[in-house]
Write an enzyme that holds these catalytic residues in place. Structure first.
Site, PDB file in Angstrom:
ATOM      1  N   LEU A 189      50.771  36.336  49.972  1.00 14.08           N
ATOM      2  CA  LEU A 189      51.369  35.109  50.569  1.00 14.08           C
ATOM      3  C   LEU A 189      52.810  34.768  50.083  1.00 14.08           C
ATOM      4  O   LEU A 189      53.404  33.954  50.444  1.00 14.08           O
ATOM      5  CB  LEU A 189      50.595  33.846  50.538  1.00 14.08           C
ATOM      6  CG  LEU A 189      49.343  34.128  51.503  1.00 14.08           C
ATOM      7  CD1 LEU A 189      48.130  32.830  50.841  1.00 14.08           C
ATOM      8  CD2 LEU A 189      49.571  34.325  52.718  1.00 14.08           C
TER       9      LEU A 189
ATOM     10  N   THR B 292      50.455  41.511  40.733  1.00 13.53           N
ATOM     11  CA  THR B 292      49.271  41.007  41.091  1.00 13.53           C
ATOM     12  C   THR B 292      48.460  42.182  40.797  1.00 13.53           C
ATOM     13  O   THR B 292      48.562  43.321  40.424  1.00 13.53           O
ATOM     14  CB  THR B 292      49.263  40.576  42.672  1.00 13.53           C
ATOM     15  OG1 THR B 292      47.966  39.984  42.834  1.00 13.53           O
ATOM     16  CG2 THR B 292      49.678  41.695  43.494  1.00 13.53           C
TER      17      THR B 292
ATOM     18  N   LYS C 195      48.079  43.349  36.487  1.00 12.67           N
ATOM     19  CA  LYS C 195      48.799  42.258  35.318  1.00 12.67           C
ATOM     20  C   LYS C 195      48.440  42.610  34.100  1.00 12.67           C
ATOM     21  O   LYS C 195      49.358  42.076  33.086  1.00 12.67           O
ATOM     22  CB  LYS C 195      47.910  40.975  35.794  1.00 12.67           C
ATOM     23  CG  LYS C 195      48.457  40.442  37.041  1.00 12.67           C
ATOM     24  CD  LYS C 195      47.716  38.917  37.221  1.00 12.67           C
ATOM     25  CE  LYS C 195      47.970  38.385  38.559  1.00 12.67           C
ATOM     26  NZ  LYS C 195      47.548  36.822  38.608  1.00 12.67           N
TER      27      LYS C 195
ATOM     28  N   ASP D 176      51.162  31.825  35.812  1.00 13.29           N
ATOM     29  CA  ASP D 176      50.104  31.182  36.290  1.00 13.29           C
ATOM     30  C   ASP D 176      49.618  30.183  35.567  1.00 13.29           C
ATOM     31  O   ASP D 176      49.214  29.074  35.983  1.00 13.29           O
ATOM     32  CB  ASP D 176      49.102  32.340  36.202  1.00 13.29           C
ATOM     33  CG  ASP D 176      49.036  33.400  37.223  1.00 13.29           C
ATOM     34  OD1 ASP D 176      49.436  33.131  38.520  1.00 13.29           O
ATOM     35  OD2 ASP D 176      48.635  34.454  37.148  1.00 13.29           O
TER      36      ASP D 176
ATOM     37  N   GLY E 235      36.541  34.917  32.855  1.00 14.95           N
ATOM     38  CA  GLY E 235      37.056  36.196  33.328  1.00 14.95           C
ATOM     39  C   GLY E 235      38.646  35.909  32.900  1.00 14.95           C
ATOM     40  O   GLY E 235      39.249  35.122  32.185  1.00 14.95           O
ATOM     41  N   GLY E 236      39.631  36.627  33.853  1.00 10.49           N
ATOM     42  CA  GLY E 236      41.029  36.749  33.320  1.00 10.49           C
ATOM     43  C   GLY E 236      41.759  35.315  33.936  1.00 10.49           C
ATOM     44  O   GLY E 236      42.489  34.963  33.251  1.00 10.49           O
TER      45      GLY E 236
ATOM     46  N   LEU F  11      40.427  26.926  41.331  1.00  7.83           N
ATOM     47  CA  LEU F  11      41.485  27.927  41.512  1.00  7.83           C
ATOM     48  C   LEU F  11      41.503  28.726  42.857  1.00  7.83           C
ATOM     49  O   LEU F  11      42.353  29.345  43.244  1.00  7.83           O
ATOM     50  CB  LEU F  11      41.206  28.959  40.436  1.00  7.83           C
ATOM     51  CG  LEU F  11      41.632  28.352  39.092  1.00  7.83           C
ATOM     52  CD1 LEU F  11      41.986  29.635  38.061  1.00  7.83           C
ATOM     53  CD2 LEU F  11      42.623  27.300  38.889  1.00  7.83           C
TER      54      LEU F  11
ATOM     55  N   GLY G 173      43.619  26.001  44.317  1.00  8.07           N
ATOM     56  CA  GLY G 173      44.391  26.983  43.917  1.00  8.07           C
ATOM     57  C   GLY G 173      45.645  27.163  44.821  1.00  8.07           C
ATOM     58  O   GLY G 173      46.455  27.711  44.216  1.00  8.07           O
TER      59      GLY G 173
END
Length: 307
Positions: A24, A70, A74, A110, A136-137, A232, A255
């Site tokens: 997006l 993305t 990353k 981010d 996680g990430g 998120l 998010g």
């Protein structure tokens, strides 16, 4: 920018990923570039993992000014950059890259995107307990953001003690080293009554499993009435998690705002101009089909329109 307005002096930015067709960012960033009257265009570049190194070299040779990163690149992109910020080292990932004299430099916006709405909340973060669901990430960016905010107490809650321990150990080697507490999901009930900010970094509640939530309605009731619930996930909006929080009367963020703010931070790095955040938000929400009647209320001050 219309196709006929592209010239030999048009600057190019973009986003690399694989797949990247769903991104997006192009409509959001192109609307912003037009608003700023910049002769530039933002395009998606599908880059397979096996061609990442050659793609990075090619983007430099073609004169691309900068790009977002993305999944799944990353982390993999870092060895091909000349330098990265301490923030990127702490998170272990890069999502924004720009051209400097000696090569590519990378950072992680981010983190900026995550904390942007929180900075305009009436909270004393030096006294705050933050509970992060997931390890996680995405959780790494959240933890880095909470360290940046100066939060007093950080808890990481997950289902695997081993994964939690690995997260903590890896964080101790980061430039933003900070004590982290860990707990299993069974410990959540004891943590929630004194929690200032509850953040969901897990995929629970994401489409198509829209009825799922990482916490129950009963657990949401344990939070103080002045707590913040932050998810998120941006589709669906609101998630079940945020619907439960809204029924409780809590302040909520999703998010969508993080996506807008990380993009705005990247655009400011590239153009050195204040980005039109409100326009970017409207464009993104239109792309998501949220419209102005969306139930989630972004509780942001007007000063948040330019970051």
């Amino acid at each position: 920018m219309t196709r006929s307005s592209l010239t030999g002096t048009t600057q190019v930015w973009g986003i690399i990923g694989y797949p990247v067709e769903h991104s997006l960012s192009p409509p959001m960033q192109n609307a912003a570039l037009a608003q700023l009257a910049i002769n530039g265009v933002y395009v998606p570049f599908p880059v397979e993992p096996a061609t990442l190194e050659s793609a990075i070299t090619g983007l430099w040779s073609l004169g691309v000014q900068g790009f977002n990163v993305t999944l799944p690149h990353k982390q993999a992109v870092i060895p091909y950059l000349t330098s990265v910020t301490d923030l990127s080292q702490a998170v272990g990932a890069v999502n924004t890259v720009w051209r400097v004299e000696m090569g590519w430099t990378g950072t992680n916006t981010d983190v900026t995107g995550f904390i942007a709405p929180l900075q305009h909340s009436d909270r004393d973060w030096s006294q705050a307990r933050v509970v992060v669901l997931g390890n996680g990430g995405a959780a790494r960016a959240v933890v880095a953001g909470c360290v940046t905010l100066g939060c007093a107490e950080l808890w990481l809650v997950g289902r695997s003690a081993n994964k939690l321990q690995n997260f903590v150990e890896s964080w101790q080697a980061s430039p933003l080293k900070r004590p982290l507490h860990t707990g299993l999901t069974a410990d959540l009930d004891a943590l929630l009554p004194s929690t200032t900010l509850l953040v969901n970094t897990t995929p629970i509640g994401m489409h198509p499993h829209v009825e799922a939530s990482p916490v129950t309605a009963q657990q949401m009731e344990l939070l103080p009435i002045n707590a913040i619930a932050y998810d998120l996930i941006y589709t669906p909006s609101p998630t079940q998690f945020l619907q439960l929080a809204s029924r409780r009367g809590l302040q909520t963020f999703d998010g969508t705002e993080m996506l807008v703010q990380q993009g705005a931070a990247a655009l400011q790095i590239w153009t050195q101009q204040p980005p039109p955040v409100d326009l970017m938000r409207q464009t993104l929400r239109a792309q998501l089909g949220l419209g102005t009647s969306q139930e989630i209320k972004y509780q942001l001050s007007r000063s948040n329109q330019d970051v």
